[in-house]
Structure formats: structure tokens, C-alpha cells
Design a protein around this motif. Structure first.
Motif, PDB file in Angstrom:
ATOM      1  N   GLN A   1      65.468 -50.497 -47.368  1.00 41.19           N
ATOM      2  CA  GLN A   1      65.448 -51.853 -46.836  1.00 41.19           C
ATOM      3  C   GLN A   1      64.667 -51.950 -45.530  1.00 41.19           C
ATOM      4  N   SER A   2      63.857 -50.929 -45.249  1.00 37.35           N
ATOM      5  CA  SER A   2      63.042 -50.988 -44.029  1.00 37.35           C
ATOM      6  C   SER A   2      61.645 -50.447 -44.319  1.00 37.35           C
ATOM      7  N   LEU A   3      60.659 -51.038 -43.672  1.00 34.85           N
ATOM      8  CA  LEU A   3      59.272 -50.620 -43.857  1.00 34.85           C
ATOM      9  C   LEU A   3      59.063 -49.203 -43.349  1.00 34.85           C
ATOM     10  N   GLU A   4      59.760 -48.820 -42.282  1.00 34.75           N
ATOM     11  CA  GLU A   4      59.634 -47.468 -41.728  1.00 34.75           C
ATOM     12  C   GLU A   4      60.028 -46.422 -42.764  1.00 34.75           C
ATOM     13  N   LYS A   5      61.098 -46.696 -43.507  1.00 32.17           N
ATOM     14  CA  LYS A   5      61.556 -45.758 -44.536  1.00 32.17           C
ATOM     15  C   LYS A   5      60.554 -45.674 -45.674  1.00 32.17           C
ATOM     16  N   VAL A   6      59.959 -46.793 -46.038  1.00 34.00           N
ATOM     17  CA  VAL A   6      58.932 -46.796 -47.083  1.00 34.00           C
ATOM     18  C   VAL A   6      57.769 -45.904 -46.673  1.00 34.00           C
ATOM     19  N   GLN A   7      57.318 -46.051 -45.432  1.00 36.70           N
ATOM     20  CA  GLN A   7      56.202 -45.239 -44.939  1.00 36.70           C
ATOM     21  C   GLN A   7      56.503 -43.751 -45.070  1.00 36.70           C
ATOM     22  N   ASP A   8      57.692 -43.363 -44.642  1.00 38.64           N
ATOM     23  CA  ASP A   8      58.075 -41.953 -44.647  1.00 38.64           C
ATOM     24  C   ASP A   8      58.112 -41.402 -46.065  1.00 38.64           C
TER      25      ASP A   8
END
Length: 504
Positions: free
Chosen positions: A121-128
Motif C-alpha cells: 500500500q505504499s510506493l516505497e514498498k513497490v520500488q523496493d
């Protein structure tokens, strides 16, 4: 000694027929490992040996994978005349098996990545997830996730053997990631220094020799996944398909996150609006109810004074009118008191506390002693010695209103009875107040818990229509619920259900 060899044997073992026919096997292969000597000796004793997959190391150190079988051959008289060795180099089969094994491993990585992306639910997690998965997925030395920001490519995240460009921005028209987004297609460059689309001054300080890129959201690219290698490398078509699938999953994840954030903002705005409206309504209700009491006291006071001072000189109709005014005033006062109580309930903060239920109920019932005696009601309390954790004020509001109604609607019954019960399950405590009063039609069930809703005339059964609404409101704030079961002429049973809370 060799008596015959096939052409396939000559090819696989890189020997010539003239160099081996008539010669002993150990002359041709003097460095033959001991295990093979044992296999040959077994065959000469009549034992068949074989292997479906075996490693063969050549003189130059290269490795071949072979399938072989060694068995005796027999003379006409039945004696063992020698051995037959069947061999086959299965390098191609082994290569395909390894490819399938590697593909399955990569599919596992891809599936796990997609599952993770579907839950974040966060863009930061998607990036990682994306950069780590992209690198593992096709065995790259580095991976980047690039997003388009107006006329620039923003290198948002990376996972690589050496730092690349994380946090940097490059003009869309001057970098290869921009080319991928503008042309809406992937790119593979085996030698970056032979491609004019590559900015050499950007790549010179890096380890990169080859790269591959795929667009994120191929129809309307919002970014790019880049993979890089320190040696010249060309990913296969299957590897590029895997990478594109990961990019598609990333696009869906980003789309879902944006949608979720938009919905969350809408819910937040709507909640704030509702809270503001509720606060205004509560303030209005409290103010109106409070301000109404002042003139009401005047009406009541002057009508009482009029009755006391001039009661003897009033005719029967006038006296009746004044008494009606006083009765209506009292009823109006009770309505205002109930409205104030409802308003206070909206603003109150409920707390969790440990309650000895049986003692609590007995105390509550004792407060109705006069009414119970007047109506001749028999009250049964069937509650065990049990402790529950809930808000005592909210519980009191619910049970008090249930008792008031039970007494009111059974008072005219022949043998009025009220039974207070208790039950529980793993998740909830359930309390009930049962009576044998007038009852009601269940088609009105939802209506009775709404404010100002009544099923009987005030002349028959006095009330303001706020009591059960207060019960519903209190239970709602306690994360519980209230309901009823009834039949006209056969009484009613009102229930409350409270979630179990084990700790305070």
C-alpha cells in the motif's frame, strides 16, 4: 580390445577409428578413472551397469554429460567374450533441463513478487520489491526503477553491485529510459558503447557493458525497469517476457495505490464533513433543549400558581385546561431531558471497566423497586457470577431502558413477569430482558430503535420515543448491537450483545 565403434562414439569421444580398433581400452584412455575399471570388471563377471546421467571430464577440463550402459557379450558357447559399452552425450538434454529448472526458479520469483505487489500500500514498498525482483529475475548485476517526471526521467530506486544514479534526473530526450517511454517498447543493448542513444559520460563511471529495459505500463508508460550487466550479455526473449510481466504487475500495484490513496482522501473528507455536521447537530440539539427549559419552567410555574390561587373559583373546564397544560409541560420537560441525555451520549467517551454483572444488575433492578411493587411484577434474575469488561454507563443505559419498557408494557398484564438472562459464546456476551407484556409486530422492529419512533399512543403508554434510540446509540459506540424479538399479545425479549474484551 576394441573390435567395433560407432560413428557417434568416435564423434562424442573425439577419437579416430584407426587409432582404437584392435587396441585395449586402457591404451586409448590411459587416465581412465578407477570407477570405470570396476564397471568393466563387473561386466566381465556378467553384471550390467548403467547410468542415466553421469559427468564426464575431458582432458581439456571441459565437461560432458553422458548416459551409458556397460554389459557383457557372449560367445556361441555361452562364455563371456568381452563387453559392450553404449554411451550417449546428453549435453543438449541436460542444457534444456537446466533451462527448465532455471525458468521454474524465475517463475517462482515472479509469482512471489506479484503476490507481494498485490498486497503493498505504499510506493516505497513497490520500488523496493521491483528493483530486487528485477535483478534476481534474470540474473542481472544491477536494476533500476525509473519514473517520468514531466520532461525528466527520475531514477527513483536501484539494486546493484555498485551505485548507479539513484535520486538523479535526466532529460527524457537524452537518456535511453526516456526513449523506452516515448517509443512504448522495450530495448536490449548488448554493447552500450556502440549505441548512439547512450550518453557515454553518464555510463563511463559505471560497471555497465550491457543493458535491457522494459516500460512500466506499456500503453501509457509511467516509468521503466532497467537491468544491467558488467559483461556483455543478451537476455533471452523469455527473460524479457518475465521482466515485462514484472513491469505490468508493478504498474497495476501503482495504479491500485493511487486509487487507494484517492479513496482514502475521499473517506477522510467525508468523515470530516460528517463529524462537522454531527457536531453542529449535537450543539444545536443541546442548545435548543437547554434554552427551551427556561420558558417551560415559566409555563409550569404560572399554571401551578394559577391553580393554587384561583383553583376554587375556576369552573370544571378551566381547571381541566390548566391541568392539561401542567401535564403537557411535564411531558415536554421529560422530552427535553431525554434529548439532553441523547446529546450527552453523542459527546461522551466510553471506557472499558471490569463489572461484576450479577451485582450490577441487582443494583439496577432495585432502583425500580417502587414501580415493580406498584405493578406487582415478578422479576427473575438469571445471571451467573461472571465478570465482564465494558462501559458501565452504556450498559446501564441499555438495561435501564429495557427495564423501563418491560415494566411499562407488562403493568396491565394479569401476571406480569420480567426475566433478565445471560449467555455467552467465544466472542460475545449476550444479555436479555424478557417480559410477558403487550408485545409488538416484528415488521416495526427497525423502527423502534429510531429516535422519536413510537408504536403506541402516549395516552396508553407514556414515553418520548428516545429511550431505545439511546440504547442503539450506546451499543453502537460500545461496538455491540441491540435487537428484539416479539409477538403481539405474547410479550417481548430485548437483547444486547457486547464484544468480549479480556484485558483492560
Amino acid at each position: 580390445n576394441y573390435v567395433y565403434v560407432s560413428q557417434r562414439y568416435l564423434t562424442d569421444y573425439r577419437v579416430k577409428e584407426k587409432d582404437i580398433i584392435g587396441k585395449h581400452h586402457y591404451e586409448v584412455f590411459p587416465d581412465l578413472p578407477e570407477k570405470w575399471r570396476k564397471v568393466h570388471q563387473k561386466a566381465l563377471r556378467g553384471i550390467v551397469s548403467k547410468a542415466d546421467e553421469d559427468k564426464y571430464i575431458r582432458d581439456d577440463g571441459s565437461i560432458d554429460w553422458t548416459r551409458w550402459e556397460c554389459r557383457p557379450w557372449y560367445e556361441a558357447n555361452g562364455s563371456i567374450g568381452g563387453i559392450i559399452v553404449y554411451t550417449e552425450v546428453i549435453n543438449e538434454q541436460k542444457r534444456k533441463e537446466e533451462e527448465i529448472k532455471k525458468l521454474n526458479q524465475r517463475l517462482k520469483i515472479l509469482i512471489e513478487s506479484i503476490q507481494q505487489l498485490s498486497a503493498v500500500q505504499s510506493l516505497e514498498k513497490v520500488q523496493d520489491i521491483v528493483v530486487k525482483s528485477a535483478r534476481k529475475l534474470i540474473g542481472a548485476d544491477g536494476a533500476t526503477l525509473v519514473f517520468r517526471e514531466n520532461d525528466h526521467c527520475y531514477y527513483m530506486n536501484e539494486d546493484a553491485i555498485q551505485p548507479l544514479w539513484k535520486g538523479k534526473r535526466f532529460p527524457v530526450n537524452e537518456c535511453i529510459s526516456g526513449w523506452v517511454m516515448q517509443n512504448k517498447k522495450s530495448v536490449v543493448i548488448e554493447d552500450i558503447y556502440s549505441d548512439e542513444r547512450i550518453l557515454r559520460e553518464v555510463y563511463n563511471p559505471t560497471f555497465i557493458k550491457s543493458l535491457a529495459m522494459v516500460p512500466v505500463n506499456i500503453n501509457e508508460p509511467i516509468g521503466v525497469i532497467g537491468n544491467y550487466w558488467k559483461k556483455k550479455h543478451t537476455p533471452t526473449e523469455t527473460e524479457m517476457q518475465l521482466l515485462q510481466t514484472l513491469a505490468d504487475a508493478a504498474a497495476r500495484a501503482i495504479e491500485n495505490i493511487n486509487l487507494y490513496a484517492e479513496l482514502e482522501d475521499r473517506v477522510k473528507q467525508r468523515t470530516e464533513q460528517l463529524q462537522a455536521v454531527n457536531k453542529e447537530l449535537e450543539t444545536f440539539t443541546y442548545s435548543v433543549s437547554h434554552d427551551l427549559k427556561a420558558p417551560l419552567r415559566g409555563i409550569d410555574g404560572y399554571s401551578k400558581l394559577l391553580l393554587d390561587e384561583y383553583g376554587d373559583s375556576l369552573d370544571e373546564d378551566a381547571a381541566h385546561f390548566i391541568k392539561t397544560i401542567r401535564s403537557s409541560t411535564l411531558q415536554m420537560n421529560q422530552l427535553i431531558e431525554d434529548l439532553l441525555s441523547y446529546s450527552r451520549l453523542e459527546r461522551s467517551h466510553f471506557k472499558q471497566e471490569k463489572i461484576a454483572l450479577k451485582s450490577f444488575v441487582k443494583t439496577l433492578v432495585s432502583n425500580f423497586g417502587e414501580e415493580i411493587k406498584k405493578c406487582g411484577v415478578q422479576v427473575k434474575i438469571n445471571i451467573p457470577e461472571v465478570d465482564i469488561v465494558t462501559d458501565s454507563t452504556g450498559l446501564s443505559i441499555a438495561l435501564r431502558n429495557f427495564m423501563e419498557n418491560a415494566i411499562k408494557f407488562t403493568c396491565k398484564s394479569r401476571n406480569p413477569e420480567i426475566e433478565i438472562g445471560f449467555d455467552e459464546n467465544p466472542d460475545y456476551w449476550i444479555m436479555s430482558v424478557k417480559d410477558n407484556g403487550v408485545g409488538f409486530d416484528m415488521k416495526y422492529h427497525e423502527r423502534i430503535f429510531e429516535i422519536f419512533q413510537r408504536l403506541h399512543r402516549a395516552e396508553d403508554f407514556p414515553g418520548t420515543g428516545i429511550g431505545l434510540a439511546m440504547v442503539a446509540k450506546a451499543l453502537q459506540r460500545m461496538n455491540g448491537k441491540a435487537w428484539a424479538e416479539s409477538k403481539p399479545g405474547h410479550g417481548s425479549t430485548f437483547f444486547i450483545e457486547l464484544p468480549k474484551i479480556k484485558t483492560i
